[in-house]
Design an enzyme around this catalytic site. Structure first.
Site, PDB file in Angstrom:
ATOM      1  N   ASP A  33      12.435  -2.779  -9.039  1.00 30.38           N
ATOM      2  CA  ASP A  33      12.307  -3.725  -7.921  1.00 30.38           C
ATOM      3  C   ASP A  33      13.675  -4.380  -7.718  1.00 30.38           C
ATOM      4  O   ASP A  33      14.595  -4.139  -8.517  1.00 30.38           O
ATOM      5  CB  ASP A  33      11.233  -4.799  -8.246  1.00 30.38           C
ATOM      6  N   SER A 116      -1.298   1.513   4.979  1.00 30.55           N
ATOM      7  CA  SER A 116      -1.999   0.272   5.311  1.00 30.55           C
ATOM      8  C   SER A 116      -2.996   0.486   6.438  1.00 30.55           C
ATOM      9  O   SER A 116      -2.827   1.378   7.278  1.00 30.55           O
ATOM     10  CB  SER A 116      -0.943  -0.741   5.747  1.00 30.55           C
ATOM     11  N   CYS A 118      -2.940  -1.215   8.815  1.00 29.57           N
ATOM     12  CA  CYS A 118      -2.126  -1.509  10.020  1.00 29.57           C
ATOM     13  C   CYS A 118      -1.748  -0.243  10.784  1.00 29.57           C
ATOM     14  O   CYS A 118      -1.194  -0.328  11.875  1.00 29.57           O
ATOM     15  CB  CYS A 118      -0.854  -2.261   9.646  1.00 29.57           C
ATOM     16  N   TYR A 147       5.778  -2.511  11.485  1.00 28.24           N
ATOM     17  CA  TYR A 147       5.260  -2.202  10.139  1.00 28.24           C
ATOM     18  C   TYR A 147       4.284  -1.006  10.151  1.00 28.24           C
ATOM     19  O   TYR A 147       4.389  -0.086   9.342  1.00 28.24           O
ATOM     20  CB  TYR A 147       4.576  -3.458   9.608  1.00 28.24           C
ATOM     21  N   ASN A 176      -6.289  -5.280   3.170  1.00 25.77           N
ATOM     22  CA  ASN A 176      -6.207  -6.690   2.709  1.00 25.77           C
ATOM     23  C   ASN A 176      -6.522  -6.884   1.223  1.00 25.77           C
ATOM     24  O   ASN A 176      -7.638  -7.283   0.869  1.00 25.77           O
ATOM     25  CB  ASN A 176      -7.137  -7.586   3.528  1.00 25.77           C
ATOM     26  N   LYS A 190      -0.614 -13.752   2.497  1.00 26.38           N
ATOM     27  CA  LYS A 190      -1.675 -13.258   3.373  1.00 26.38           C
ATOM     28  C   LYS A 190      -2.750 -14.340   3.524  1.00 26.38           C
ATOM     29  O   LYS A 190      -2.772 -15.305   2.765  1.00 26.38           O
ATOM     30  CB  LYS A 190      -2.323 -12.008   2.758  1.00 26.38           C
ATOM     31  N   THR A 217     -12.031 -10.873  12.502  1.00 24.49           N
ATOM     32  CA  THR A 217     -12.735 -10.381  11.305  1.00 24.49           C
ATOM     33  C   THR A 217     -11.857  -9.422  10.490  1.00 24.49           C
ATOM     34  O   THR A 217     -10.985  -8.738  11.031  1.00 24.49           O
ATOM     35  CB  THR A 217     -14.026  -9.634  11.695  1.00 24.49           C
ATOM     36  N   ARG A 218     -12.149  -9.367   9.185  1.00 23.94           N
ATOM     37  CA  ARG A 218     -11.448  -8.476   8.263  1.00 23.94           C
ATOM     38  C   ARG A 218     -12.383  -8.161   7.080  1.00 23.94           C
ATOM     39  O   ARG A 218     -13.385  -8.846   6.871  1.00 23.94           O
ATOM     40  CB  ARG A 218     -10.207  -9.166   7.648  1.00 23.94           C
ATOM     41  N   ARG A 282     -11.436  -5.851  12.098  1.00 22.49           N
ATOM     42  CA  ARG A 282     -11.075  -4.655  11.317  1.00 22.49           C
ATOM     43  C   ARG A 282     -11.981  -4.559  10.091  1.00 22.49           C
ATOM     44  O   ARG A 282     -12.238  -5.543   9.407  1.00 22.49           O
ATOM     45  CB  ARG A 282      -9.630  -4.777  10.848  1.00 22.49           C
TER      46      ARG A 282
HETATM   47  P1  NAD Z   1       4.839  -7.284  -2.451  1.00 22.68           P
HETATM   48  O1  NAD Z   1       5.716  -7.813  -1.370  1.00 22.68           O
HETATM   49  O2  NAD Z   1       4.251  -8.263  -3.412  1.00 22.68           O
HETATM   50  O3  NAD Z   1       5.593  -6.152  -3.284  1.00 22.68           O
HETATM   51  C1  NAD Z   1       6.556  -5.312  -2.724  1.00 22.68           C
HETATM   52  C2  NAD Z   1       7.749  -5.326  -3.651  1.00 22.68           C
HETATM   53  O4  NAD Z   1       8.756  -4.447  -3.123  1.00 22.68           O
HETATM   54  C3  NAD Z   1       8.412  -6.705  -3.775  1.00 22.68           C
HETATM   55  O5  NAD Z   1       8.421  -7.150  -5.120  1.00 22.68           O
HETATM   56  C4  NAD Z   1       9.816  -6.504  -3.248  1.00 22.68           C
HETATM   57  O6  NAD Z   1      10.818  -7.249  -3.931  1.00 22.68           O
HETATM   58  C5  NAD Z   1      10.008  -5.002  -3.457  1.00 22.68           C
HETATM   59  N1  NAD Z   1      11.099  -4.505  -2.619  1.00 22.68           N
HETATM   60  C6  NAD Z   1      11.382  -4.860  -1.342  1.00 22.68           C
HETATM   61  N2  NAD Z   1      12.528  -4.283  -0.947  1.00 22.68           N
HETATM   62  C7  NAD Z   1      12.972  -3.534  -1.998  1.00 22.68           C
HETATM   63  C8  NAD Z   1      14.106  -2.713  -2.190  1.00 22.68           C
HETATM   64  N3  NAD Z   1      15.030  -2.562  -1.231  1.00 22.68           N
HETATM   65  N4  NAD Z   1      14.259  -2.088  -3.384  1.00 22.68           N
HETATM   66  C9  NAD Z   1      13.345  -2.258  -4.376  1.00 22.68           C
HETATM   67  N5  NAD Z   1      12.242  -3.041  -4.239  1.00 22.68           N
HETATM   68  C10 NAD Z   1      12.063  -3.669  -3.063  1.00 22.68           C
HETATM   69  O7  NAD Z   1       3.686  -6.458  -1.704  1.00 22.68           O
HETATM   70  P2  NAD Z   1       2.330  -5.864  -2.271  1.00 22.68           P
HETATM   71  O8  NAD Z   1       1.217  -6.642  -1.658  1.00 22.68           O
HETATM   72  O9  NAD Z   1       2.377  -5.709  -3.746  1.00 22.68           O
HETATM   73  O10 NAD Z   1       2.323  -4.437  -1.563  1.00 22.68           O
HETATM   74  C11 NAD Z   1       2.680  -3.227  -2.231  1.00 22.68           C
HETATM   75  C12 NAD Z   1       2.602  -2.071  -1.238  1.00 22.68           C
HETATM   76  O11 NAD Z   1       1.287  -2.007  -0.661  1.00 22.68           O
HETATM   77  C13 NAD Z   1       3.567  -2.179  -0.048  1.00 22.68           C
HETATM   78  O12 NAD Z   1       4.055  -0.910   0.285  1.00 22.68           O
HETATM   79  C14 NAD Z   1       2.683  -2.701   1.065  1.00 22.68           C
HETATM   80  O13 NAD Z   1       3.194  -2.345   2.333  1.00 22.68           O
HETATM   81  C15 NAD Z   1       1.366  -2.022   0.751  1.00 22.68           C
HETATM   82  N6  NAD Z   1       0.219  -2.742   1.317  1.00 22.68           N
HETATM   83  C16 NAD Z   1      -0.197  -3.912   0.788  1.00 22.68           C
HETATM   84  C17 NAD Z   1      -1.301  -4.575   1.346  1.00 22.68           C
HETATM   85  C18 NAD Z   1      -1.828  -5.861   0.782  1.00 22.68           C
HETATM   86  O14 NAD Z   1      -2.865  -6.331   1.250  1.00 22.68           O
HETATM   87  N7  NAD Z   1      -1.190  -6.470  -0.206  1.00 22.68           N
HETATM   88  C19 NAD Z   1      -1.965  -4.023   2.448  1.00 22.68           C
HETATM   89  C20 NAD Z   1      -1.499  -2.822   2.974  1.00 22.68           C
HETATM   90  C21 NAD Z   1      -0.430  -2.171   2.391  1.00 22.68           C
END
Ligand code: NAD
Length: 319
Positions: A33, A116, A118, A147, A176, A190, A217-218, A282
């Site tokens: 990360d 996602s 989305c 996104y 979500n 969120k 809704t979600r 959704r």
């Molecule tokens: P989060 O933001 O907590 O975690 C994402 C991590 O990626 C962060 O710690 C961030 O520092 C890291 N990151 C960003 N840019 C970076 C880079 N250049 N190099 C290395 N690391 C980098 O998000 P999350 O909720 O844990 O989501 C994880 C995945 O799931 C993502 O791809 C997100 O799009 C997808 N997602 C999450 C949800 C949700 O409800 N949480 C829903 C749909 C999709």
């Protein structure tokens, strides 16, 4: 042979929980990360700070690995994704394209991509009483601007790398995800975390601000079910996109009422119609999920929210 697993985004919410699960299952785990986990130390055997927008860092991260769960992304809640489209598309395109190509170059066996809800078309989500979204509803495409389009494009890229290069790709569409150790303030949180924070800070009888009219809704899925689901998918032979979420749809008003009940406070709502609220309705159709994994999320919304609310309350009290 013990498999070596890479989790990108391991400093983030889902990645951090996933590293813990993979360690419990006996794997050797490398987390990558740009930040360390915010609330507790990572369980990873090796944790590297690397910016995965850069090709050479993706090559380094995937060196010697068998599988990658590619979760790294620049993302946040609806307020963030609607106001940072160029930055999100730029960063996530670089991360994802470099990561999948590094996985191919370093001959990894499996690549999981976290897509996602989305990606689903806006025209299927324009009333609060929508039909649950099936995987096949993704096309004709009309994804969330920014996104969502980047996620959909990367889903296709996974399919091409699977078909053309034999990389075993997996694509999961989250609906979500919420739970403890997730962002709850600062603008990237969120709705469940934001509402827990607002109610946590409220007086015993109080009013909180709700974005939109609260009728949107979600469905919401607890983090332990999320990581169990992606782990199970990674053990399967299924390489098409798969929903991962709960199929119980509720309004944001109902979400506020459930959290208020957990808190024991009397909470009224003040609507801010100028704030972004995303699609109108959704829900996840879990038919394919049940069929493919022989499993579906188990933890009730009330149970998950109770744990999450008390974790956020504790953070607020010790801040
Ligand atoms: P989060 O933001 O907590 O975690 C994402 C991590 O990626 C962060 O710690 C961030 O520092 C890291 N990151 C960003 N840019 C970076 C880079 N250049 N190099 C290395 N690391 C980098 O998000 P999350 O909720 O844990 O989501 C994880 C995945 O799931 C993502 O791809 C997100 O799009 C997808 N997602 C999450 C949800 C949700 O409800 N949480 C829903 C749909 C999709």
């Amino acid at each position: 042979m013990q498999k070596r697993i890479l989790v990108t985004g391991a400093g983030g919410f889902i990645g951090h929980h996933l590293v813990r699960l993979l360690k419990q299952k006996g794997y050797w785990v490398r987390g990558v990360d740009i930040v360390h986990p915010e609330y507790e130390k990572s369980a990873a055997d090796d944790f590297e700070i690397l910016d995965l927008r850069r090709w050479e860092n993706c090559l380094k991260a995937t060196q010697g690995m068998h599988h990658v769960y590619n979760l790294a992304a620049n993302m946040g809640g609806i307020g963030f994704i609607e106001s940072h489209k160029a930055e999100i598309v730029h960063d996530n395109t670089l991360i994802n394209m470099h990561m999948i190509d590094a996985a191919k170059t370093n001959k990894l066996e499996k690549f999981l991509y976290t897509s996602s809800a989305c990606i689903y078309p806006g025209y299927k989500q324009n009333s609060p009483e929508v039909s649950p979204l099936k995987e096949s509803d993704a096309y004709p495409a009309d994804a969330e601007d920014g996104y969502g389009w980047e996620k959909l494009y990367m889903e296709r890229t996974c399919r091409h790398y699977h078909e053309d290069y034999g990389l075993q790709t997996y694509v999961v569409r989250f609906h979500n995800i919420f739970g403890p150790l997730g962002t709850y303030e600062g603008g990237r949180e969120k709705s469940p975390a934001a509402i827990c924070r607002k109610i946590g800070l409220a007086n015993p009888v109080d009013e909180i601000e709700v974005w939109g009219d609260g009728l949107q809704t979600r469905s919401y899925c607890y983090i332990e079910d999320c990581i169990e689901g992606i782990y199970r998918l990674m053990q399967s032979e299924f390489h098409e996109p798969l929903n991962l979420g709960q199929d119980r749809m509720i309004s944001v008003n109902e979400l506020v009422d459930i959290i208020a009940k957990i808190s024991g406070k009397t909470i009224a709502k003040r609507y801010d119609l100028t704030k972004p609220q995303g699609v109108r309705g959704r829900n996840s159709d879990n038919t394919l999920l049940r069929q493919v994994l022989g499993w579906e999320p188990q933890i009730s919304l009330e149970e998950g929210l109770k744990i999450t609310y008390h974790w956020i309350l504790k953070q607020l009290e010790t801040a």
